[in-house]
Design a protein around this motif. Structure first.
Motif, PDB file in Angstrom:
ATOM      1  N   GLN A   1       0.681  -1.136  -0.249  1.00 12.85           N
ATOM      2  CA  GLN A   1      -0.074   0.001   0.011  1.00 12.85           C
ATOM      3  C   GLN A   1       0.878   1.357  -0.169  1.00 12.85           C
ATOM      4  O   GLN A   1       1.884   1.444   0.857  1.00 12.85           O
ATOM      5  N   PHE A   2       0.478   2.272  -0.997  1.00 12.70           N
ATOM      6  CA  PHE A   2       1.109   3.487  -0.810  1.00 12.70           C
ATOM      7  C   PHE A   2       0.232   4.367   0.028  1.00 12.70           C
ATOM      8  O   PHE A   2      -0.856   4.663   0.001  1.00 12.70           O
ATOM      9  N   VAL A   3       1.368   5.162   1.022  1.00 11.99           N
ATOM     10  CA  VAL A   3       0.429   6.020   1.727  1.00 11.99           C
ATOM     11  C   VAL A   3       1.059   7.243   1.678  1.00 11.99           C
ATOM     12  O   VAL A   3       2.368   7.777   1.634  1.00 11.99           O
ATOM     13  N   ASN A   4       0.025   8.281   1.678  1.00  9.73           N
ATOM     14  CA  ASN A   4       0.599  10.076   1.403  1.00  9.73           C
ATOM     15  C   ASN A   4       0.676  10.541   2.688  1.00  9.73           C
ATOM     16  O   ASN A   4       0.205  11.427   3.228  1.00  9.73           O
TER      17      ASN A   4
ATOM     18  N   PRO B   1       1.379  -0.448  19.004  1.00 10.60           N
ATOM     19  CA  PRO B   1       0.446  -1.601  19.159  1.00 10.60           C
ATOM     20  C   PRO B   1      -0.978  -0.984  19.267  1.00 10.60           C
ATOM     21  O   PRO B   1      -1.916  -1.631  18.837  1.00 10.60           O
ATOM     22  N   LYS B   2      -1.082   0.173  19.809  1.00 12.87           N
ATOM     23  CA  LYS B   2      -2.329   0.776  20.208  1.00 12.87           C
ATOM     24  C   LYS B   2      -3.205   1.252  18.835  1.00 12.87           C
ATOM     25  O   LYS B   2      -4.491   1.140  18.930  1.00 12.87           O
ATOM     26  N   ASN B   3      -2.469   1.378  17.818  1.00 16.40           N
ATOM     27  CA  ASN B   3      -3.247   1.696  16.651  1.00 16.40           C
ATOM     28  C   ASN B   3      -3.869   0.483  15.854  1.00 16.40           C
ATOM     29  O   ASN B   3      -4.506   0.787  14.985  1.00 16.40           O
ATOM     30  N   LEU B   4      -3.430  -0.705  16.380  1.00 11.04           N
ATOM     31  CA  LEU B   4      -3.751  -2.033  15.319  1.00 11.04           C
ATOM     32  C   LEU B   4      -5.194  -1.957  15.466  1.00 11.04           C
ATOM     33  O   LEU B   4      -5.990  -2.392  14.827  1.00 11.04           O
ATOM     34  N   GLN B   5      -5.892  -1.740  16.620  1.00  4.49           N
ATOM     35  CA  GLN B   5      -7.241  -1.684  16.763  1.00  4.49           C
ATOM     36  C   GLN B   5      -7.940  -1.019  15.930  1.00  4.49           C
ATOM     37  O   GLN B   5      -9.101  -1.248  15.161  1.00  4.49           O
ATOM     38  N   LYS B   6      -7.433   0.297  15.438  1.00  2.30           N
ATOM     39  CA  LYS B   6      -7.764   1.367  14.479  1.00  2.30           C
ATOM     40  C   LYS B   6      -8.135   0.629  12.953  1.00  2.30           C
ATOM     41  O   LYS B   6      -9.029   1.423  12.315  1.00  2.30           O
ATOM     42  N   ILE B   7      -7.261  -0.294  12.649  1.00  6.88           N
ATOM     43  CA  ILE B   7      -7.179  -0.678  11.307  1.00  6.88           C
ATOM     44  C   ILE B   7      -7.648  -2.091  11.241  1.00  6.88           C
ATOM     45  O   ILE B   7      -7.669  -2.665  10.198  1.00  6.88           O
ATOM     46  N   THR B   8      -8.178  -2.726  12.432  1.00 10.11           N
ATOM     47  CA  THR B   8      -8.881  -4.060  12.332  1.00 10.11           C
ATOM     48  C   THR B   8     -10.291  -4.276  12.382  1.00 10.11           C
ATOM     49  O   THR B   8     -10.872  -3.303  12.784  1.00 10.11           O
ATOM     50  N   PRO B   9     -10.861  -5.027  11.402  1.00  9.65           N
ATOM     51  CA  PRO B   9     -12.219  -4.873  11.438  1.00  9.65           C
ATOM     52  C   PRO B   9     -13.058  -4.850  12.785  1.00  9.65           C
ATOM     53  O   PRO B   9     -12.584  -5.952  13.505  1.00  9.65           O
ATOM     54  N   GLU B  10     -13.913  -4.305  12.756  1.00 12.22           N
ATOM     55  CA  GLU B  10     -14.471  -4.295  14.209  1.00 12.22           C
ATOM     56  C   GLU B  10     -15.300  -5.561  14.810  1.00 12.22           C
ATOM     57  O   GLU B  10     -15.268  -5.783  15.840  1.00 12.22           O
TER      58      GLU B  10
ATOM     59  N   PHE C   1      -6.956  -7.313   5.394  1.00  9.18           N
ATOM     60  CA  PHE C   1      -6.042  -6.353   4.839  1.00  9.18           C
ATOM     61  C   PHE C   1      -6.679  -5.475   3.801  1.00  9.18           C
ATOM     62  O   PHE C   1      -6.207  -4.246   3.574  1.00  9.18           O
ATOM     63  N   GLU C   2      -7.792  -5.793   3.156  1.00  7.72           N
ATOM     64  CA  GLU C   2      -8.722  -4.840   2.332  1.00  7.72           C
ATOM     65  C   GLU C   2      -9.285  -3.974   3.225  1.00  7.72           C
ATOM     66  O   GLU C   2      -9.242  -2.623   2.978  1.00  7.72           O
ATOM     67  N   HIS C   3      -9.732  -4.396   4.431  1.00  8.48           N
ATOM     68  CA  HIS C   3     -10.359  -3.438   5.361  1.00  8.48           C
ATOM     69  C   HIS C   3      -9.080  -2.412   5.954  1.00  8.48           C
ATOM     70  O   HIS C   3      -9.422  -1.108   5.939  1.00  8.48           O
ATOM     71  N   ARG C   4      -8.073  -2.792   6.059  1.00 10.79           N
ATOM     72  CA  ARG C   4      -6.857  -2.120   6.481  1.00 10.79           C
ATOM     73  C   ARG C   4      -6.484  -0.950   5.297  1.00 10.79           C
ATOM     74  O   ARG C   4      -6.364  -0.091   5.747  1.00 10.79           O
ATOM     75  N   ARG C   5      -6.563  -1.426   4.483  1.00 10.79           N
ATOM     76  CA  ARG C   5      -6.186  -0.624   3.103  1.00 10.79           C
ATOM     77  C   ARG C   5      -7.166   0.630   2.900  1.00 10.79           C
ATOM     78  O   ARG C   5      -6.925   1.747   3.120  1.00 10.79           O
ATOM     79  N   VAL C   6      -8.665   0.270   2.874  1.00 10.06           N
ATOM     80  CA  VAL C   6      -9.603   1.247   3.157  1.00 10.06           C
ATOM     81  C   VAL C   6      -9.414   2.167   4.223  1.00 10.06           C
ATOM     82  O   VAL C   6      -9.437   3.440   4.067  1.00 10.06           O
ATOM     83  N   ILE C   7      -9.127   1.919   5.411  1.00 11.72           N
ATOM     84  CA  ILE C   7      -9.138   2.612   6.611  1.00 11.72           C
ATOM     85  C   ILE C   7      -7.783   3.531   6.368  1.00 11.72           C
ATOM     86  O   ILE C   7      -7.891   4.549   6.705  1.00 11.72           O
ATOM     87  N   VAL C   8      -6.726   3.082   6.090  1.00 12.80           N
ATOM     88  CA  VAL C   8      -5.731   3.692   5.891  1.00 12.80           C
ATOM     89  C   VAL C   8      -5.536   4.831   4.715  1.00 12.80           C
ATOM     90  O   VAL C   8      -5.054   5.887   4.962  1.00 12.80           O
ATOM     91  N   ASP C   9      -6.302   4.387   3.817  1.00 17.12           N
ATOM     92  CA  ASP C   9      -6.615   5.522   2.692  1.00 17.12           C
ATOM     93  C   ASP C   9      -7.355   6.666   3.439  1.00 17.12           C
ATOM     94  O   ASP C   9      -7.234   7.776   2.945  1.00 17.12           O
ATOM     95  N   LYS C  10      -8.425   6.249   3.994  1.00 21.24           N
ATOM     96  CA  LYS C  10      -9.287   7.213   4.740  1.00 21.24           C
ATOM     97  C   LYS C  10      -8.257   8.214   5.570  1.00 21.24           C
ATOM     98  O   LYS C  10      -8.675   9.357   5.611  1.00 21.24           O
ATOM     99  N   MET C  11      -7.542   7.587   6.435  1.00 23.04           N
ATOM    100  CA  MET C  11      -6.780   8.382   7.169  1.00 23.04           C
ATOM    101  C   MET C  11      -5.753   9.132   6.632  1.00 23.04           C
ATOM    102  O   MET C  11      -5.323  10.133   7.284  1.00 23.04           O
ATOM    103  N   PHE C  12      -5.038   8.578   5.665  1.00 26.83           N
ATOM    104  CA  PHE C  12      -3.941   9.231   5.143  1.00 26.83           C
ATOM    105  C   PHE C  12      -3.917   9.667   3.597  1.00 26.83           C
ATOM    106  O   PHE C  12      -2.933  10.602   3.353  1.00 26.83           O
ATOM    107  N   ASN C  13      -4.509   9.056   2.953  1.00 26.08           N
ATOM    108  CA  ASN C  13      -4.761   9.483   1.446  1.00 26.08           C
ATOM    109  C   ASN C  13      -5.829  10.108   0.905  1.00 26.08           C
ATOM    110  O   ASN C  13      -6.098  10.502  -0.204  1.00 26.08           O
ATOM    111  N   THR C  14      -6.531  10.941   1.905  1.00 29.80           N
ATOM    112  CA  THR C  14      -7.572  11.928   1.594  1.00 29.80           C
ATOM    113  C   THR C  14      -7.415  13.212   1.812  1.00 29.80           C
ATOM    114  O   THR C  14      -8.344  14.171   1.781  1.00 29.80           O
ATOM    115  N   LYS C  15      -6.171  13.675   2.291  1.00 27.15           N
ATOM    116  CA  LYS C  15      -5.816  14.781   2.645  1.00 27.15           C
ATOM    117  C   LYS C  15      -5.608  15.910   1.301  1.00 27.15           C
ATOM    118  O   LYS C  15      -5.338  15.321   0.393  1.00 27.15           O
TER     119      LYS C  15
END
Length: 153
Positions: free
Chosen positions: A10-13, A26-35, A139-153
């Motif tokens: 994954q490429f991250v902006n 490790p605290k951030n793992l929960q943020k990118i793991t499917p609920e 991994f797909e869930h993580r890609r979507v979340i990381v895109d929302k967090m970093f790639n929509t700026k």
């Protein structure tokens, strides 16, 4: 024991340092793991990542069944890579490498997971029917979340 491999790129902006700070905590793992995985850290020393660090958590990968998982961070090269390995948990073997590489447009993140399931032939069937697709979904869930967090700026 049949060993499987899952790779994800994954490429991250964001800068290499920003990515490292986020993904090596490790605290951030929960943020990118499917609920629905019910991910919960149960023991962690709250220190920056280091080789030898132990992290305990609970996860519900299937049917709401809560499982304990203990990981050790076995290798760390700051702003470059880290490796986590399962000491106990649902897999017969789990070795996850996280690589970070600066690019012109941010950071390239590469994950390489080698894993094996218990129960021999039954484990191989479970991989085909459930586990392989579950890992793809995570991994797909993580890609979507990381895109929302970093790639929509």
């Amino acid at each position: 024991m049949k060993l499987y491999k899952k790779e994800s790129v994954q490429f991250v902006n964001a800068s290499l340092e920003e990515c490292w700070t986020f993904f090596s905590n490790p605290k951030n793992l929960q943020k990118i793991t499917p609920e629905e995985m019910g991910f919960e850290i149960t023991d962690f020393d709250n220190k920056s990542m280091y080789a030898g660090q132990i992290i305990q958590y609970r996860v519900s990968p299937l049917l709401g069944l809560k499982l304990s998982w203990v990981s050790e961070i076995t290798f760390v090269k700051e702003n470059s890579y880290f490796v986590d390995e399962q000491l106990s948990g649902p897999y017969a073997f789990w070795h996850h490498k996280h690589f970070f590489e600066a690019t012109e447009n941010g950071t390239k993140m590469t994950d390489v997971v080698h894993y094996a399931l218990p129960l021999g032939f039954i484990g191989r069937i479970m991989n085909t029917l459930v586990v392989e697709n579950k890992l793809k979904g995570i991994f797909e869930h993580r890609r979507v979340i990381v895109d929302k967090m970093f790639n929509t700026k």
